[in-house]
Write a protein that holds these residues in place. Structure first.
Motif, short mmCIF file in Angstrom:
data_model
loop_
_atom_site.label_atom_id
_atom_site.label_comp_id
_atom_site.label_asym_id
_atom_site.label_seq_id
_atom_site.Cartn_x
_atom_site.Cartn_y
_atom_site.Cartn_z
N SER A 78 67.02 77.85 63.35
CA SER A 78 67.13 76.93 62.22
C SER A 78 66.84 75.48 62.61
CB SER A 78 68.54 77.02 61.65
OG SER A 78 69.49 76.71 62.66
N HIS A 79 66.72 75.20 63.91
CA HIS A 79 66.46 73.83 64.37
C HIS A 79 64.97 73.52 64.35
CE1 HIS A 79 70.47 73.09 66.64
NE2 HIS A 79 70.66 73.79 65.54
N ASN A 80 64.66 72.22 64.36
CA ASN A 80 63.27 71.81 64.39
C ASN A 80 62.76 71.68 65.82
OD1 ASN A 80 62.95 71.72 61.66
ND2 ASN A 80 63.12 69.50 61.47
N CYS A 81 61.50 72.06 66.00
CA CYS A 81 60.81 71.87 67.28
C CYS A 81 59.69 70.87 67.06
CB CYS A 81 60.16 73.17 67.74
SG CYS A 81 61.31 74.41 68.23
N ASP A 82 59.27 70.22 68.13
CA ASP A 82 58.10 69.35 68.04
C ASP A 82 56.85 70.20 68.21
OD1 ASP A 82 59.37 66.97 67.60
OD2 ASP A 82 59.59 66.50 69.73
N VAL A 83 55.87 69.98 67.33
CA VAL A 83 54.59 70.66 67.40
C VAL A 83 53.53 69.58 67.62
CG1 VAL A 83 52.92 72.08 66.13
CG2 VAL A 83 55.37 72.51 65.90
N PRO A 84 52.71 69.70 68.66
CA PRO A 84 51.73 68.64 68.93
C PRO A 84 50.54 68.70 67.97
CG PRO A 84 51.43 70.45 70.48
CD PRO A 84 52.63 70.80 69.63
N HIS A 85 49.96 67.53 67.69
CA HIS A 85 48.69 67.49 66.97
C HIS A 85 47.62 67.79 68.01
CE1 HIS A 85 50.17 65.81 63.20
NE2 HIS A 85 50.93 64.99 63.91
N VAL A 86 46.85 68.86 67.82
CA VAL A 86 45.81 69.24 68.77
C VAL A 86 44.47 69.15 68.06
CG1 VAL A 86 44.93 71.07 70.27
CG2 VAL A 86 47.39 70.80 69.98
N VAL A 139 29.97 69.86 75.19
CA VAL A 139 31.31 70.18 75.70
C VAL A 139 32.33 69.99 74.58
CG1 VAL A 139 30.81 69.66 78.12
CG2 VAL A 139 31.62 67.85 76.65
N SER A 140 33.33 70.88 74.55
CA SER A 140 34.44 70.74 73.61
C SER A 140 35.58 70.04 74.33
CB SER A 140 34.92 72.11 73.13
OG SER A 140 33.95 72.69 72.31
N VAL A 141 36.07 68.96 73.74
CA VAL A 141 37.15 68.20 74.34
C VAL A 141 38.41 68.41 73.51
CG1 VAL A 141 37.96 65.89 74.95
CG2 VAL A 141 35.57 66.49 75.27
N MET A 142 39.48 68.88 74.18
CA MET A 142 40.76 69.06 73.50
C MET A 142 41.58 67.79 73.72
SD MET A 142 43.42 72.21 73.74
CE MET A 142 42.20 73.45 73.44
N ASN A 143 42.21 67.34 72.63
CA ASN A 143 42.94 66.08 72.65
C ASN A 143 44.32 66.32 72.04
OD1 ASN A 143 44.00 63.60 72.00
ND2 ASN A 143 42.12 62.81 71.11
N SER A 144 45.38 65.99 72.81
CA SER A 144 46.73 66.16 72.30
C SER A 144 47.68 65.26 73.06
CB SER A 144 47.17 67.62 72.45
OG SER A 144 48.49 67.78 71.98
N MET A 145 48.61 64.63 72.36
CA MET A 145 49.66 63.81 72.95
C MET A 145 49.12 62.78 73.95
SD MET A 145 52.65 66.67 73.33
CE MET A 145 53.90 65.52 73.90
N GLY A 146 48.00 62.16 73.61
CA GLY A 146 47.45 61.11 74.45
C GLY A 146 46.66 61.59 75.65
N GLU A 147 46.47 62.90 75.80
CA GLU A 147 45.67 63.45 76.89
C GLU A 147 44.41 64.07 76.34
OE1 GLU A 147 47.40 65.80 80.16
OE2 GLU A 147 49.30 65.43 79.19
N GLU A 148 43.35 64.02 77.13
CA GLU A 148 42.09 64.65 76.75
C GLU A 148 41.56 65.43 77.92
OE1 GLU A 148 39.62 62.02 73.65
OE2 GLU A 148 39.82 61.10 75.61
N GLN A 149 40.93 66.57 77.64
CA GLN A 149 40.34 67.35 78.71
C GLN A 149 39.23 68.23 78.15
OE1 GLN A 149 43.03 69.18 81.55
NE2 GLN A 149 41.77 71.00 81.56
N ILE A 150 38.16 68.40 78.94
CA ILE A 150 37.08 69.30 78.55
C ILE A 150 37.60 70.73 78.66
CG2 ILE A 150 34.78 70.15 79.16
CD1 ILE A 150 34.20 67.31 80.24
N CYS A 151 37.45 71.52 77.59
CA CYS A 151 38.03 72.87 77.60
C CYS A 151 36.98 73.96 77.38
CB CYS A 151 39.12 72.98 76.56
SG CYS A 151 38.54 72.70 74.89
#
Length: 159
Positions: A78-86, A139-151
């Motif tokens: 029933s509690h909330n979790c943080d979900v990142p914007h990806v 290249v596809s770059v994944m970006n989440s929570m201030g980090e970026e990486q080629i995936c």
């Protein structure tokens, strides 16, 4: 009122949150969750029954989307979790520098030069080999929570 001006120094960004809350019981496999301040892709979810004191618990197993480490967390459903914007963005590869950074072409025609080559050996080899052969690579770059990486990598044909 006073005539002096007030100057505020702000070190904050635009205020867009890196995460959003979601109830733990609604997070499913292949979704995303923040475990120990790391953005993770959920690979396993199990829910325990309600106990003597009433809360069902969700057990999450997630893989960090940037370094591949396995992380686990247990949260009352029933509690909330943080979900990142990806976000995933595709860029065309222009150049690879000797110091391990890549030069990418954005959709607006600008260059993006602040991204390192990926640490994944297989992907790194594919990028270097394809670039060495003179192929047009996206290249596809994944970006989440201030980090970026080629995936990921796509070959769109020879130049």
């Amino acid at each position: 009122m006073s005539d002096e001006e007030h100057h505020f120094e702000s070190k904050a960004d635009a205020g867009a949150s890196k995460t959003y809350p979601q109830q733990a019981g609604t997070i499913r496999k292949n979704g995303y969750i923040v475990i120990k301040n790391r953005p993770c892709k959920v690979v396993e979810v199990s829910t325990s029954k309600t106990g003597k004191h009433g809360h069902a618990k969700c057990h999450f197993v997630g893989i960090d989307i940037f370094n591949g480490k396995k992380l686990e967390d247990i949260v009352p459903s029933s509690h909330n979790c943080d979900v990142p914007h990806v976000n995933r963005t595709d860029y065309q590869l222009i150049d690879i520098s000797e110091d391990g950074f890549v030069s990418l072409l954005t959709d607006s025609g600008d260059t993006k030069d602040d991204l390192r080559l990926p640490t994944d050996e297989n992907l790194l080899k594919q990028i270097k080999d394809g670039f060495g052969e003179g192929k047009d690579l996206v290249v596809s770059v994944m970006n989440s929570m201030g980090e970026e990486q080629i995936c990921a990598l796509k070959d769109i044909g020879p130049k």
